[in-house]
Design a protein around this motif. Structure first.
Motif, PDB file in Angstrom:
ATOM      1  N   LEU A  12      -6.867 -57.170 -23.428  1.00 54.30           N
ATOM      2  CA  LEU A  12      -6.092 -56.621 -22.677  1.00 54.30           C
ATOM      3  C   LEU A  12      -6.336 -56.882 -21.343  1.00 54.30           C
ATOM      4  CD1 LEU A  12      -3.389 -54.739 -22.662  1.00 54.30           C
ATOM      5  CD2 LEU A  12      -5.111 -52.676 -22.690  1.00 54.30           C
ATOM      6  N   ARG A  13      -5.410 -57.585 -20.622  1.00 51.61           N
ATOM      7  CA  ARG A  13      -5.731 -57.680 -19.099  1.00 51.61           C
ATOM      8  C   ARG A  13      -5.069 -56.391 -18.498  1.00 51.61           C
ATOM      9  NH1 ARG A  13      -1.894 -60.957 -15.487  1.00 51.61           N
ATOM     10  NH2 ARG A  13      -3.175 -61.326 -13.280  1.00 51.61           N
ATOM     11  N   VAL A  14      -6.023 -55.670 -17.483  1.00 51.09           N
ATOM     12  CA  VAL A  14      -5.485 -54.543 -17.096  1.00 51.09           C
ATOM     13  C   VAL A  14      -5.642 -54.709 -15.546  1.00 51.09           C
ATOM     14  CG1 VAL A  14      -6.240 -52.188 -16.408  1.00 51.09           C
ATOM     15  CG2 VAL A  14      -6.641 -53.007 -18.852  1.00 51.09           C
ATOM     16  N   LEU A  15      -4.111 -54.412 -14.783  1.00 49.41           N
ATOM     17  CA  LEU A  15      -4.068 -54.841 -13.531  1.00 49.41           C
ATOM     18  C   LEU A  15      -4.282 -53.427 -12.991  1.00 49.41           C
ATOM     19  CD1 LEU A  15      -1.654 -57.382 -13.119  1.00 49.41           C
ATOM     20  CD2 LEU A  15      -4.011 -57.674 -13.092  1.00 49.41           C
ATOM     21  N   VAL A 221       2.583 -55.133  -9.162  1.00 50.52           N
ATOM     22  CA  VAL A 221       1.787 -55.122 -10.489  1.00 50.52           C
ATOM     23  C   VAL A 221       2.965 -55.103 -11.487  1.00 50.52           C
ATOM     24  CG1 VAL A 221       0.604 -53.896 -11.999  1.00 50.52           C
ATOM     25  CG2 VAL A 221      -0.313 -54.259  -9.785  1.00 50.52           C
ATOM     26  N   ALA A 222       3.972 -54.335 -11.408  1.00 51.61           N
ATOM     27  CA  ALA A 222       4.769 -53.919 -12.607  1.00 51.61           C
ATOM     28  C   ALA A 222       5.333 -55.369 -13.177  1.00 51.61           C
ATOM     29  CB  ALA A 222       5.951 -52.882 -12.040  1.00 51.61           C
ATOM     30  N   LEU A 271      -0.161 -54.597 -26.864  1.00 51.87           N
ATOM     31  CA  LEU A 271      -0.130 -55.133 -25.570  1.00 51.87           C
ATOM     32  C   LEU A 271      -0.917 -56.114 -25.163  1.00 51.87           C
ATOM     33  CD1 LEU A 271      -0.464 -51.649 -23.313  1.00 51.87           C
ATOM     34  CD2 LEU A 271       1.844 -52.827 -24.097  1.00 51.87           C
ATOM     35  N   SER A 272      -0.367 -57.116 -24.230  1.00 57.47           N
ATOM     36  CA  SER A 272      -1.740 -58.223 -23.961  1.00 57.47           C
ATOM     37  C   SER A 272      -1.745 -57.794 -22.408  1.00 57.47           C
ATOM     38  CB  SER A 272      -0.778 -59.487 -23.898  1.00 57.47           C
ATOM     39  OG  SER A 272       0.357 -59.490 -23.002  1.00 57.47           O
ATOM     40  N   SER A 273      -0.949 -57.006 -21.506  1.00 59.21           N
ATOM     41  CA  SER A 273      -1.311 -56.372 -20.325  1.00 59.21           C
ATOM     42  C   SER A 273      -0.770 -55.217 -19.898  1.00 59.21           C
ATOM     43  CB  SER A 273      -0.632 -57.605 -19.282  1.00 59.21           C
ATOM     44  OG  SER A 273       0.649 -57.691 -19.572  1.00 59.21           O
ATOM     45  N   LEU A 274      -1.422 -54.520 -19.213  1.00 59.27           N
ATOM     46  CA  LEU A 274      -1.147 -53.024 -18.748  1.00 59.27           C
ATOM     47  C   LEU A 274      -1.334 -53.010 -17.126  1.00 59.27           C
ATOM     48  CD1 LEU A 274      -0.716 -50.260 -19.685  1.00 59.27           C
ATOM     49  CD2 LEU A 274      -3.194 -50.104 -19.857  1.00 59.27           C
ATOM     50  N   GLY A 275      -0.506 -52.296 -16.421  1.00 62.32           N
ATOM     51  CA  GLY A 275      -0.766 -51.919 -15.048  1.00 62.32           C
ATOM     52  C   GLY A 275      -1.140 -50.411 -15.205  1.00 62.32           C
TER      53      GLY A 275
END
Length: 326
Positions: A12-15, A221-222, A271-275
């Protein structure tokens, strides 16, 4: 957890949005309560939540702060400090505190106090004051309460701006709540300016630096993530505006949560990405709690997205500074 189990967790990529979390006004308000507890001992009475965050409020309660909604709830004759929250209060509140001989300490954010002063100056100059804000919010109640009843006209939406009928179209000024949506407010102001070109604007933008910076970070980011979590309370205006900003930028799964226990894993389970961002009254420990919850289910790859640097500092109210105790 074994290495094999960790390897099975999806990535999970977290921004992480930056800035996020506490602003200078919130830090000042919380520090005011904690400093009063040290200097004067418990109880310290606080009118309204010092900031809109349950975790913060409960932590201060555990140290001896007593939260009330109105001054009549404070015991008569007490010598304990009575602190006004960061959101500001109507002029009648400190007047009532003085009549009751309370030791009152004003922890209103200086940027809210700026709006109060602007409204007062406009009124003294004979202008009708238009306040752009949300009805019922403590900050709006406090700002409207600086002036006599009827002196301030509240405008909440673009539609209301189109329908607003002032007493004197050539003698208007506007102020805004400090925690509004930048985009929504710009639309409302544009409508009012088209209709009333002579309307006087604030010398400097009323929406505070922290609200602006946090919204800009979320807007950056969104569009890049599958979902966005904003850490904050449902009664926190600036936190709600962050969630709305994420949705406006195309993030369909944008939610506001107070604690990790509120995460709906049916929504956030694939998910693969999360802000991740946090409202101005949300402590960083709650952001870490959210990340820990995701780390239990994913292998996190965390990146911080910086959009502004903040170094704003507000000194404590005069009664709580070190020289006041000497």
């Amino acid at each position: 957890m074994t290495a094999e189990q960790a390897a099975q967790k999806p990535a999970l990529r977290v921004l992480l949005c930056a800035p996020r979390g506490f602003c200078a006004g919130v830090v000042r308000a919380i520090d005011a309560v904690e400093r009063a507890l040290v200097m004067y001992g418990p109880p310290v009475y606080v009118r309204h939540e010092i900031v809109h965050n349950k975790y913060v409020v409960e932590g201060l309660k555990a140290k001896g702060a007593v939260f009330v909604e109105e001054l009549h709830e404070v015991p008569a004759g007490t010598t304990a400090p009575v602190i006004f929250s960061a959101h500001g209060v109507a002029r009648a509140v400190p007047e009532d505190a003085a009549r009751r001989n309370f030791f009152a300490i004003d922890a209103t954010c200086p940027l809210v106090t700026k709006v109060h002063r602007e409204a007062t100056v406009h009124h003294k100059r004979g202008r009708e004051v238009v306040l752009i804000g949300h009805a019922g919010h403590p900050e709006v109640i406090g700002t409207m309460g600086q002036l006599p009843e009827g002196a301030v006209s509240l405008v909440e939406t673009a539609e209301q701006a189109r329908l607003f009928q002032p007493r004197d179209p050539g003698n208007l000024a506007y102020t805004t709540q400090t925690t509004l949506s930048i985009d929504d407010t710009a639309e409302i102001v544009a409508i009012l300016k088209r209709r009333f070109p002579a309307m006087v604007a604030p010398h400097k933008e009323d929406i505070c630096y922290a609200t602006t910076n946090r919204q800009e970070a979320v807007k950056r980011v969104a569009p890049e993530v599958d979902a966005m979590i904003v850490v904050g309370a449902p009664n926190s205006s600036n936190s709600q505006r962050l969630r709305e900003a994420a949705e406006r930028e195309g993030c369909a799964r944008a939610v506001l949560v107070q604690r990790a226990g509120e995460i709906d894993w049916n929504v956030f389970g694939a998910l693969s990405s999360l802000g991740v961002s946090a409202g101005a009254s949300a402590p960083e420990i709650l952001v870490e709690e959210i990340l820990d919850a995701f780390a239990a289910r994913y292998t996190l790859h965390v990146e911080t997205v910086h959009t502004a640097h903040e170094d704003v500092f507000f000194p404590l109210p005069r009664q709580l500074r070190s020289d006041a105790a000497e």
